[in-house]
Each structure stands twice: as C-alpha cells, then as structure tokens.
Design a protein around this motif. Sequence first.
Motif, PDB file in Angstrom:
ATOM      1  N   GLN A  70       0.840  -1.190   0.000  1.00  0.00           N
ATOM      2  CA  GLN A  70       0.000   0.000   0.000  1.00  0.00           C
ATOM      3  C   GLN A  70       0.879   1.246   0.000  1.00  0.00           C
ATOM      4  O   GLN A  70       2.003   1.214   0.504  1.00  0.00           O
ATOM      5  CB  GLN A  70      -0.912   0.012   1.226  1.00  0.00           C
ATOM      6  CG  GLN A  70      -1.861  -1.173   1.293  1.00  0.00           C
ATOM      7  CD  GLN A  70      -2.778  -1.229   0.077  1.00  0.00           C
ATOM      8  OE1 GLN A  70      -3.361  -0.235  -0.329  1.00  0.00           O
ATOM      9  NE2 GLN A  70      -2.902  -2.416  -0.520  1.00  0.00           N
ATOM     10  N   GLU A  72       0.195   4.310   1.467  1.00  0.00           N
ATOM     11  CA  GLU A  72       0.159   5.120   2.683  1.00  0.00           C
ATOM     12  C   GLU A  72       1.385   4.941   3.580  1.00  0.00           C
ATOM     13  O   GLU A  72       2.006   5.944   3.979  1.00  0.00           O
ATOM     14  CB  GLU A  72      -1.118   4.889   3.487  1.00  0.00           C
ATOM     15  CG  GLU A  72      -1.167   5.772   4.716  1.00  0.00           C
ATOM     16  CD  GLU A  72      -2.458   5.659   5.509  1.00  0.00           C
ATOM     17  OE1 GLU A  72      -2.591   6.404   6.490  1.00  0.00           O
ATOM     18  OE2 GLU A  72      -3.332   4.833   5.149  1.00  0.00           O
ATOM     19  N   LEU A  75       4.416   6.737   1.974  1.00  0.00           N
ATOM     20  CA  LEU A  75       4.313   8.194   2.016  1.00  0.00           C
ATOM     21  C   LEU A  75       4.545   8.719   3.433  1.00  0.00           C
ATOM     22  O   LEU A  75       5.292   9.682   3.632  1.00  0.00           O
ATOM     23  CB  LEU A  75       2.941   8.629   1.497  1.00  0.00           C
ATOM     24  CG  LEU A  75       2.666   8.311   0.030  1.00  0.00           C
ATOM     25  CD1 LEU A  75       1.199   8.522  -0.297  1.00  0.00           C
ATOM     26  CD2 LEU A  75       3.565   9.127  -0.879  1.00  0.00           C
ATOM     27  N   ARG A  76       3.942   8.075   4.402  1.00  0.00           N
ATOM     28  CA  ARG A  76       4.113   8.531   5.798  1.00  0.00           C
ATOM     29  C   ARG A  76       5.567   8.370   6.258  1.00  0.00           C
ATOM     30  O   ARG A  76       6.082   9.213   7.001  1.00  0.00           O
ATOM     31  CB  ARG A  76       3.158   7.796   6.717  1.00  0.00           C
ATOM     32  CG  ARG A  76       1.706   8.173   6.427  1.00  0.00           C
ATOM     33  CD  ARG A  76       0.799   7.973   7.605  1.00  0.00           C
ATOM     34  NE  ARG A  76      -0.581   8.231   7.238  1.00  0.00           N
ATOM     35  CZ  ARG A  76      -1.149   9.435   7.175  1.00  0.00           C
ATOM     36  NH1 ARG A  76      -0.430  10.504   7.466  1.00  0.00           N
ATOM     37  NH2 ARG A  76      -2.420   9.582   6.845  1.00  0.00           N
ATOM     38  N   CYS A 104       5.119   7.923  -7.114  1.00  0.00           N
ATOM     39  CA  CYS A 104       4.668   6.663  -6.526  1.00  0.00           C
ATOM     40  C   CYS A 104       4.587   5.566  -7.576  1.00  0.00           C
ATOM     41  O   CYS A 104       3.965   5.752  -8.635  1.00  0.00           O
ATOM     42  CB  CYS A 104       3.291   6.848  -5.897  1.00  0.00           C
ATOM     43  SG  CYS A 104       3.218   8.163  -4.666  1.00  0.00           S
ATOM     44  N   ASP A 116      -3.933   4.265  -2.272  1.00  0.00           N
ATOM     45  CA  ASP A 116      -4.411   4.818  -1.008  1.00  0.00           C
ATOM     46  C   ASP A 116      -3.570   6.015  -0.593  1.00  0.00           C
ATOM     47  O   ASP A 116      -2.585   5.887   0.098  1.00  0.00           O
ATOM     48  CB  ASP A 116      -4.411   3.742   0.083  1.00  0.00           C
ATOM     49  CG  ASP A 116      -3.028   3.120   0.282  1.00  0.00           C
ATOM     50  OD1 ASP A 116      -2.348   2.881  -0.722  1.00  0.00           O
ATOM     51  OD2 ASP A 116      -2.644   2.884   1.439  1.00  0.00           O
ATOM     52  N   VAL A 117      -3.972   7.196  -1.040  1.00  0.00           N
ATOM     53  CA  VAL A 117      -3.296   8.431  -0.652  1.00  0.00           C
ATOM     54  C   VAL A 117      -4.263   9.197   0.254  1.00  0.00           C
ATOM     55  O   VAL A 117      -5.253   9.758  -0.221  1.00  0.00           O
ATOM     56  CB  VAL A 117      -2.903   9.279  -1.881  1.00  0.00           C
ATOM     57  CG1 VAL A 117      -2.218  10.563  -1.430  1.00  0.00           C
ATOM     58  CG2 VAL A 117      -1.998   8.479  -2.817  1.00  0.00           C
ATOM     59  N   PRO A 118      -3.990   9.198   1.545  1.00  0.00           N
ATOM     60  CA  PRO A 118      -4.903   9.857   2.487  1.00  0.00           C
ATOM     61  C   PRO A 118      -5.014  11.360   2.231  1.00  0.00           C
ATOM     62  O   PRO A 118      -4.082  12.007   1.747  1.00  0.00           O
ATOM     63  CB  PRO A 118      -4.256   9.596   3.850  1.00  0.00           C
ATOM     64  CG  PRO A 118      -3.344   8.442   3.636  1.00  0.00           C
ATOM     65  CD  PRO A 118      -2.880   8.546   2.216  1.00  0.00           C
ATOM     66  N   ASP A 119      -6.167  11.914   2.585  1.00  0.00           N
ATOM     67  CA  ASP A 119      -6.428  13.339   2.373  1.00  0.00           C
ATOM     68  C   ASP A 119      -5.412  14.217   3.086  1.00  0.00           C
ATOM     69  O   ASP A 119      -4.999  15.246   2.551  1.00  0.00           O
ATOM     70  CB  ASP A 119      -7.843  13.695   2.849  1.00  0.00           C
ATOM     71  CG  ASP A 119      -8.921  13.098   1.960  1.00  0.00           C
ATOM     72  OD1 ASP A 119      -8.614  12.722   0.798  1.00  0.00           O
ATOM     73  OD2 ASP A 119     -10.073  12.992   2.424  1.00  0.00           O
ATOM     74  N   ASP A 120      -4.978  13.826   4.301  1.00  0.00           N
ATOM     75  CA  ASP A 120      -4.028  14.664   5.024  1.00  0.00           C
ATOM     76  C   ASP A 120      -2.663  14.680   4.337  1.00  0.00           C
ATOM     77  O   ASP A 120      -1.960  15.696   4.368  1.00  0.00           O
ATOM     78  CB  ASP A 120      -3.909  14.251   6.495  1.00  0.00           C
ATOM     79  CG  ASP A 120      -3.275  12.885   6.698  1.00  0.00           C
ATOM     80  OD1 ASP A 120      -3.671  11.924   5.994  1.00  0.00           O
ATOM     81  OD2 ASP A 120      -2.390  12.766   7.573  1.00  0.00           O
ATOM     82  N   VAL A 121      -2.281  13.592   3.676  1.00  0.00           N
ATOM     83  CA  VAL A 121      -1.019  13.555   2.931  1.00  0.00           C
ATOM     84  C   VAL A 121      -1.129  14.451   1.701  1.00  0.00           C
ATOM     85  O   VAL A 121      -0.220  15.226   1.397  1.00  0.00           O
ATOM     86  CB  VAL A 121      -0.645  12.109   2.549  1.00  0.00           C
ATOM     87  CG1 VAL A 121       0.538  12.079   1.596  1.00  0.00           C
ATOM     88  CG2 VAL A 121      -0.350  11.293   3.800  1.00  0.00           C
ATOM     89  N   ARG A 122      -2.266  14.368   0.997  1.00  0.00           N
ATOM     90  CA  ARG A 122      -2.486  15.260  -0.159  1.00  0.00           C
ATOM     91  C   ARG A 122      -2.431  16.724   0.272  1.00  0.00           C
ATOM     92  O   ARG A 122      -1.804  17.549  -0.382  1.00  0.00           O
ATOM     93  CB  ARG A 122      -3.834  14.971  -0.811  1.00  0.00           C
ATOM     94  CG  ARG A 122      -3.867  13.708  -1.619  1.00  0.00           C
ATOM     95  CD  ARG A 122      -5.187  13.586  -2.380  1.00  0.00           C
ATOM     96  NE  ARG A 122      -5.350  12.268  -2.937  1.00  0.00           N
ATOM     97  CZ  ARG A 122      -4.780  11.852  -4.066  1.00  0.00           C
ATOM     98  NH1 ARG A 122      -4.014  12.671  -4.746  1.00  0.00           N
ATOM     99  NH2 ARG A 122      -4.971  10.630  -4.491  1.00  0.00           N
TER     100      ARG A 122
END
Length: 138
Positions: A70, A72, A75-76, A104, A116-122
């Motif tokens: 995944q 996420e 990215l984190r 990615c 799966d790119v979370p909104d907070d990362v975007r």
Amino acid sequence: MNDHQRAHATFHVTGDSVTPAFWTDYFGVKPDTAITKGEHFTTPSGRPSRAPGRVGLWGVGSKSFVRSDQLEPHLRYLIERLNLSRPGLRELIERKCVKVRFWCYWDNETGNRVPDVPDDVRAMIEAIGGTIEIDEYR
C-alpha cells in the motif's frame, strides 16, 4: 509477502538550480539519487552517466525501508524521515525555484487496486507546493 513490492514512493526535489549537497544538509538524509544539472552523475546501476544531467534532482525513496503493498505507509515514512511538515519549507522551495513531488510506483496488474493516498497527505504536499504522481503499471 513476496520480494516484489506492489507499491513504493520517492520524494523528489527537481529543478535547474538543485544543488544536491544543499538538500542533503537541509533534510539530514543521504539521497538515493543526486544529479546536478550539467554534471555527470552515477546511474541507478552504479555506472557513470554518459551525458551530463539535464536537470537537477535530489531524491529519497521508501522501497528499502518500508515493506507494504500500500502507498500510505511509504508516504508517511518519507514525510516523517524528511520532516516535510517543518515550518518554512514552502518558502524555501519557492526561494530556491525548485519543485517537489512524491513519485509513486503502483503495481495494479489485477486492475482492482486503488492507490491509497490519504487526504491529510495530499493536503500536506499541496501546502508545500508539491504534487503526487502515481505511475500505475498493469
């Protein structure tokens, strides 16, 4: 999990004015990729480039550090490792006339996987003036 990861990410700083040593010092992280425009560089295979770099590039990837199919966690990991939420980063990027992005890798051979790119990362990457690019392979 098999040895082939189906996802990973790289954070890039790009632009004609990129000086890899500056970004290495700034982030406190040795890059996986470093190219200075107009200078020869070491290719990913470890060989010297045939031609000088056409653009400056500084990049750090997650593939060797995160085991997940995944996006996420990759990215984190990069956000934390590089402290991308630090104050003043957007202003520095603008002042240095560079661009930043997450590149990615997304293996979607089955055609049923959704990145799966979370909104907070975007929101975080947009806040520093960057982009997220997903290179999907089928």
